[in-house]
Design an enzyme around this catalytic site. Structure first.
Site, short mmCIF file in Angstrom:
data_model
loop_
_atom_site.label_atom_id
_atom_site.label_comp_id
_atom_site.label_asym_id
_atom_site.label_seq_id
_atom_site.Cartn_x
_atom_site.Cartn_y
_atom_site.Cartn_z
N GLY A 1 10.59 21.04 38.98
CA GLY A 1 12.14 20.83 38.54
C GLY A 1 12.77 19.82 39.59
CD GLU B 1 3.84 25.23 38.81
OE1 GLU B 1 2.82 25.88 39.15
OE2 GLU B 1 4.34 25.60 37.95
N PRO B 2 5.16 20.38 41.78
CG PRO B 2 5.55 19.03 43.70
CD PRO B 2 5.15 20.35 43.27
N GLY B 3 5.29 17.57 39.61
CA GLY B 3 4.34 16.46 39.37
C GLY B 3 5.23 15.30 39.33
NE ARG C 1 8.96 10.59 31.14
CZ ARG C 1 10.41 10.53 31.64
NH1 ARG C 1 10.75 9.47 31.55
NH2 ARG C 1 10.92 11.46 31.69
CE1 TYR D 1 9.81 15.33 26.60
CE2 TYR D 1 8.77 13.46 27.60
CZ TYR D 1 8.80 14.76 27.29
OH TYR D 1 7.77 15.45 27.24
CB CYS E 1 4.62 -0.20 12.04
SG CYS E 1 4.39 -2.00 12.04
CD GLU E 2 6.38 5.65 13.51
OE1 GLU E 2 7.43 5.93 13.33
OE2 GLU E 2 5.13 6.00 13.11
CE1 TYR F 1 4.21 15.41 32.77
CE2 TYR F 1 6.30 14.74 34.01
CZ TYR F 1 5.44 15.62 33.61
OH TYR F 1 5.09 17.10 34.56
C1 LIG Z 1 4.74 20.24 33.82
C2 LIG Z 1 4.69 21.18 34.90
C3 LIG Z 1 5.13 21.02 36.03
C4 LIG Z 1 5.54 19.75 36.60
O1 LIG Z 1 6.96 19.53 36.08
P1 LIG Z 1 7.75 18.21 36.78
O2 LIG Z 1 8.88 18.18 36.37
O3 LIG Z 1 6.66 17.10 36.47
O4 LIG Z 1 7.58 18.22 38.22
C5 LIG Z 1 5.24 22.14 36.94
N1 LIG Z 1 4.60 23.58 36.60
C6 LIG Z 1 4.46 23.65 35.27
C7 LIG Z 1 4.07 25.02 34.91
C8 LIG Z 1 4.43 22.57 34.51
O5 LIG Z 1 4.12 22.80 32.85
#
Ligand SMILES: *Cc1c(COP(=O)(O)O)cnc(C)c1O
Length: 417
Positions: free
Chosen positions: A232, A273-275, A312, A316, A342-343, A370
């Site tokens: 988050g 668990e950051p992405g 995105r 979003y 074509c959208e 993403y």
């Molecule tokens: C997608 C996801 C994340 C990563 O979220 P970010 O907003 O990219 O940091 C972490 N944990 C779980 C379970 C997810 O599905």
């Protein structure tokens, strides 16, 4: 540590780690994704150094960007991996992660998929009572983690928020008694508790409120080895955006976590668990301008890309800063920047950008998370190439697709007369 800047404007040209962006465009063609590993490293260290706990594990959420070179790079930094599918598990194994460095955190998958994950030996995270019930009925004592939904409404919008009451994710905190009953009656081996409230948390207070709920729940589980607080963490998309105050969050969170461990008399592992936080800013997406089109109400810049490569903004309503690489000091005009699909695939509506001309190279910032990962072959268009910059050198890490890729797996069995 040296402060690594996102794409720098040196006098009149943009550079990534000293490499002119125009050079990359010429060498690899457009459209093109470019990832700067120095930014990934900066973000990873920013996160790790924010916490002062004995055991900390960062599970990189690889769905954000799962190119195997990026996975290998993150492993070299010390990250573990958070996965949401068997495909991601296999990619991570291929990238060199050991099974015990991988956590499987899926949603709404079959028992078979969990079983395959357990055969590989990765950590598994269960997000519904029904699957827990199956584990209890079948006396499966594989160590598991349970995903709890604290019902804190957080996140940029309802599509990305996963902690609210109607969300499909996690086991409701209101069902905690049912989890405990299953654990006690069937001897479930619950080694971790987890939550993930959703993306884009602005307010550290809101996040901390949710963590209090998880700490309270965690107190009921005697055999915990770790508590996973998901992600988050917000990054800046617009210059005026606020980024999650990681240092503040780290201090508060470490205090709470160390208190919990002291009460328990055991040093648990704190997990995240950051992405997006790790890879968003590392990515730049480059495209060429096909056409400048005038209408009575709009000035359109039409690019040789669309939501097939970067969805995105449409999916979003995400904001991506748009830069004219070819004309950095030009007079600003208001552009609706659109794709060729074509959208209605507007990247931006009436955005002030230095004058865009046909063939100008346009860059989208924050294109690490993403972006490529959500690309498709819609309109039978091919996916772009990916390039990684590491220690001042550029490397092709994914070739541009071609028509063979569009036809791959089509079988064409009937020959019509
Ligand atoms: C997608 C996801 C994340 C990563 O979220 P970010 O907003 O990219 O940091 C972490 N944990 C779980 C379970 C997810 O599905």
């Amino acid at each position: 540590m040296i402060e690594v800047l996102f794409m720098e404007l040196k006098e009149d040209r943009y550079e990534l780690q000293g490499i002119p962006v125009t050079e990359l465009a010429e060498k690899y063609g457009l459209p093109l994704y470019v990832y700067d590993t120095a930014i990934i490293e900066r973000q990873y260290h920013k996160l790790v150094s924010a916490f002062s706990v004995k055991n900390l594990t960062i599970n990189y959420a690889c769905k954000a960007l799962s190119n195997i070179s990026i996975l290998r790079f993150l492993r070299s930094l010390g990250a573990h991996a958070d996965t949401v599918s068997l495909g991601e598990i296999h990619l991570c194994l291929k990238a060199g992660f050991k099974p015990e460095e991988i956590v499987f955190t899926p949603s709404a998958v079959s028992i078979e998929e969990y079983k395959m994950a357990m055969d590989i030996g990765v950590g598994i995270n269960i997000d519904n009572l029904e699957t827990l019930g199956y584990f209890a009925d079948h006396k499966i004592n594989y160590p598991i983690c349970v995903r709890i939904n604290p019902h804190i409404m957080a996140g940029g919008n309802k599509k990305i928020s996963t902690g609210h009451i109607d969300s499909k994710f996690g086991i409701s905190i209101h069902q905690l008694d049912a989890i405990l009953e299953l654990m006690d009656s069937a001897g479930l081996n619950i080694e971790g508790v987890h939550m993930h409230t959703g993306s884009d948390i602005l307010d550290v207070e809101v996040f901390l409120q949710a963590t209090d709920i998880l700490f309270k729940a965690a107190a009921h589980f005697p055999d915990l080895n770790y508590i996973d607080f998901g992600s988050g963490f917000k990054v800046k998309y617009k210059p005026e955006d606020v980024e999650t105050d990681i240092a503040l969050f780290g201090r508060e969170m470490s205090r709470k976590f160390n208190d919990f461990c002291a009460k328990r008399g055991k040093d648990l592992t704190l997990m995240f668990e950051p992405g997006k936080f790790i890879v968003s800013e590392s990515g730049t997406f480059l495209a060429k301008t096909n056409i400048i089109k005038h209408s009575p109400s709009n000035l359109f810049a039409g690019l040789d890309t669309g939501f097939n490569h970067l969805i995105r903004p449409m999916f979003y309503e995400a904001y991506h800063e748009i830069v004219n690489i070819s004309n950095p000091n030009g007079d600003k005009k208001y552009y609706s920047v659109v794709g060729y699909i074509c959208e209605t695939d507007n990247f931006a509506w009436n955005r002030p950008i230095p004058e865009i001309r046909v063939d100008d190279i346009i860059a989208f910032k924050n294109a690490g998370a993403y972006c490529f990962q959500m690309s498709s072959n819609y309109n039978s268009r091919v996916r772009p190439a990916e390039v990684m910059i590491y220690k001042g050198k550029d490397y092709l890490i994914r070739e541009r697709e071609d028509l063979t890729d569009i036809l791959r797996h089509q079988t064409d069995p009937v020959h019509f007369s």
